[in-house]
Design a protein around this motif. Structure first.
Motif, PDB file in Angstrom:
ATOM      1  N   TYR A  36      -5.514  -1.176   1.529  1.00 37.97           N
ATOM      2  CA  TYR A  36      -5.018  -2.023   0.447  1.00 37.97           C
ATOM      3  C   TYR A  36      -6.017  -3.133   0.121  1.00 37.97           C
ATOM      4  O   TYR A  36      -6.266  -3.432  -1.043  1.00 37.97           O
ATOM      5  N   GLU A  50      -4.638  -5.154 -12.183  1.00 37.46           N
ATOM      6  CA  GLU A  50      -3.886  -4.120 -12.891  1.00 37.46           C
ATOM      7  C   GLU A  50      -2.429  -4.544 -13.072  1.00 37.46           C
ATOM      8  O   GLU A  50      -1.838  -4.354 -14.132  1.00 37.46           O
ATOM      9  N   ILE A  84      -6.095  -3.972  -7.834  1.00 42.69           N
ATOM     10  CA  ILE A  84      -4.648  -3.728  -7.873  1.00 42.69           C
ATOM     11  C   ILE A  84      -3.933  -4.923  -8.482  1.00 42.69           C
ATOM     12  O   ILE A  84      -3.059  -4.783  -9.343  1.00 42.69           O
ATOM     13  N   CYS A 133       0.841  -1.209   0.000  1.00 36.20           N
ATOM     14  CA  CYS A 133       0.000   0.000   0.000  1.00 36.20           C
ATOM     15  C   CYS A 133       0.871   1.252   0.000  1.00 36.20           C
ATOM     16  O   CYS A 133       0.589   2.213  -0.727  1.00 36.20           O
ATOM     17  N   LYS A 185       2.146   1.669  -3.517  1.00 35.23           N
ATOM     18  CA  LYS A 185       1.073   2.101  -4.410  1.00 35.23           C
ATOM     19  C   LYS A 185       0.706   3.559  -4.165  1.00 35.23           C
ATOM     20  O   LYS A 185       0.584   4.350  -5.109  1.00 35.23           O
ATOM     21  N   GLU A 186       0.543   3.946  -2.897  1.00 31.82           N
ATOM     22  CA  GLU A 186       0.151   5.308  -2.554  1.00 31.82           C
ATOM     23  C   GLU A 186       1.193   6.336  -2.984  1.00 31.82           C
ATOM     24  O   GLU A 186       0.860   7.459  -3.328  1.00 31.82           O
ATOM     25  N   ASN A 187       2.461   5.949  -2.946  1.00 29.21           N
ATOM     26  CA  ASN A 187       3.538   6.872  -3.291  1.00 29.21           C
ATOM     27  C   ASN A 187       4.025   6.705  -4.734  1.00 29.21           C
ATOM     28  O   ASN A 187       5.036   7.297  -5.113  1.00 29.21           O
ATOM     29  N   LYS A 188       3.311   5.884  -5.512  1.00 29.35           N
ATOM     30  CA  LYS A 188       3.600   5.686  -6.942  1.00 29.35           C
ATOM     31  C   LYS A 188       5.065   5.279  -7.178  1.00 29.35           C
ATOM     32  O   LYS A 188       5.752   5.831  -8.033  1.00 29.35           O
ATOM     33  N   LYS A 189       5.504   4.278  -6.408  1.00 25.82           N
ATOM     34  CA  LYS A 189       6.888   3.815  -6.522  1.00 25.82           C
ATOM     35  C   LYS A 189       6.972   2.420  -7.150  1.00 25.82           C
ATOM     36  O   LYS A 189       7.994   1.733  -7.018  1.00 25.82           O
ATOM     37  N   GLU A 190       5.926   2.006  -7.857  1.00 19.90           N
ATOM     38  CA  GLU A 190       5.927   0.658  -8.428  1.00 19.90           C
ATOM     39  C   GLU A 190       7.071   0.435  -9.423  1.00 19.90           C
ATOM     40  O   GLU A 190       7.579  -0.687  -9.552  1.00 19.90           O
ATOM     41  N   ASP A 191       7.463   1.483 -10.151  1.00 22.30           N
ATOM     42  CA  ASP A 191       8.517   1.326 -11.162  1.00 22.30           C
ATOM     43  C   ASP A 191       9.918   1.315 -10.562  1.00 22.30           C
ATOM     44  O   ASP A 191      10.836   0.753 -11.148  1.00 22.30           O
ATOM     45  N   THR A 226       9.231   6.649   1.171  1.00 23.42           N
ATOM     46  CA  THR A 226       8.797   8.053   1.223  1.00 23.42           C
ATOM     47  C   THR A 226       9.934   9.046   1.480  1.00 23.42           C
ATOM     48  O   THR A 226       9.721  10.250   1.403  1.00 23.42           O
TER      49      THR A 226
END
Length: 296
Positions: A247, A257, A254, A79, A82-88, A224
């Motif tokens: 989450y 996706e 999720i 979570c 995902k929330e901080n857009k760090k998937e890549d 973060t």
């Protein structure tokens, strides 16, 4: 006489006002500064909600004095990512995948890694289960920094466990070998270049059951860039519950996706080749190679 009465009334109002509003402000100040959380961290932003009410086994593990389940920690950290857009940029290895590696069940691990690898990954976070059985609960965070070439363990007990570094080194080598499989221009890792670190400034736990809270706090720092902070046991468990619940409310969408962007599955021969190459590169780590230093 009237002046004395008015003066007494005025003083009484001042005293009552201080007791009501002054005390309230003092309590708020204590919440911000006296709990061990740095001044720049706002409790509201950390979103500490009311106590858990759902009674699934996972949520029961968030009750006071219980050992926190690995899949709860996994969902909380996922979570955060995902929330901080760090998937890549951040690859997360869950407790289940880590145990597969530890028990030398490599196929699920390699398929999992293959589906999540991107060229932009800079850090691999690993939820490490310490113990010989599912009933032995201690969790620590492993960090593989692909940029600085550091393998870091943040352990709330601050104990050097050599075998954990060797497993993390295997994960790192596998990551590079899978990338090499898809792009032959990527060089293989050179083991001697990597540093092995036990984080001296990891947050220490004060009981035997809160290690899962500190795994999440340590992961939160890397996701973060916030400073490390401390939460008491009850607030920490409520904080985890908030993100676990968030989450799980969206978990199906999720996962769907994520699966839509998966690469082609590797054949059994490809998996075996990657395993054999990685086994040849695995490094035996000695105690004198582990540095106890503060990490950023």
């Amino acid at each position: 006489m009237c002046k004395k009465i008015l003066l007494c009334t005025f003083l009484l109002v001042l005293i009552i006002t201080f007791k009501v509003y002054g005390a309230k402000n003092m309590i708020q100040d204590c919440l911000k500064c006296g709990s061990g959380i740095p001044d720049n961290t706002d409790i509201q932003r950390l979103k500490v909600p009311s106590a858990p009410t759902k009674v699934t086994d996972a949520v029961k593990s968030l009750r006071s004095g219980k050992f926190i389940f690995g899949d709860v920690i996994d969902d909380v950290i996922n979570c955060f990512i995902k929330e901080n857009k760090k998937e890549d940029t951040i690859l997360y290895v869950s407790s289940y995948i880590y145990i597969c590696v530890r028990e030398k069940n490599f196929s699920p691990f390699i398929e999992y890694m293959t589906n999540l690898i991107t060229q932009e990954k800079t850090i691999i976070l690993v939820n490490i289960h310490v113990g010989s059985s599912a009933f032995s609960y201690h969790w620590v965070l492993g960090v593989i920094n692909l940029v600085s070439k550091q393998i870091i363990i943040l352990d709330s007990e601050k104990i050097i466990r050599i075998n954990l570094y060797e497993i993390l080194h295997f994960i790192m080598c596998t990551y590079f070998n899978i990338r090499t499989f898809y792009d032959n221009s990527i060089p293989k890792p050179i083991a001697s270049e990597w540093e092995f670190i036990l984080a001296k400034n990891a947050i220490r736990q004060y009981n035997c059951t809160d290690c899962g809270i500190y795994v999440c706090i340590h992961a939160y720092h890397y996701i973060t860039n916030e400073n490390f902070f401390r939460l008491n046991s009850n607030d920490g468990r409520q904080w985890l519950y908030y993100y676990y619940n968030m989450y799980n409310e969206n978990k199906t969408s999720i996962l769907n996706e994520g699966s839509s962007s998966n690469q082609n599955s590797l054949s059994e021969e490809d998996i075996n080749n990657i395993i054999e190459i990685t086994k040849q590169e695995i490094k035996k780590v000695e105690y004198n190679q582990v540095q106890c230093i503060n990490v950023e």
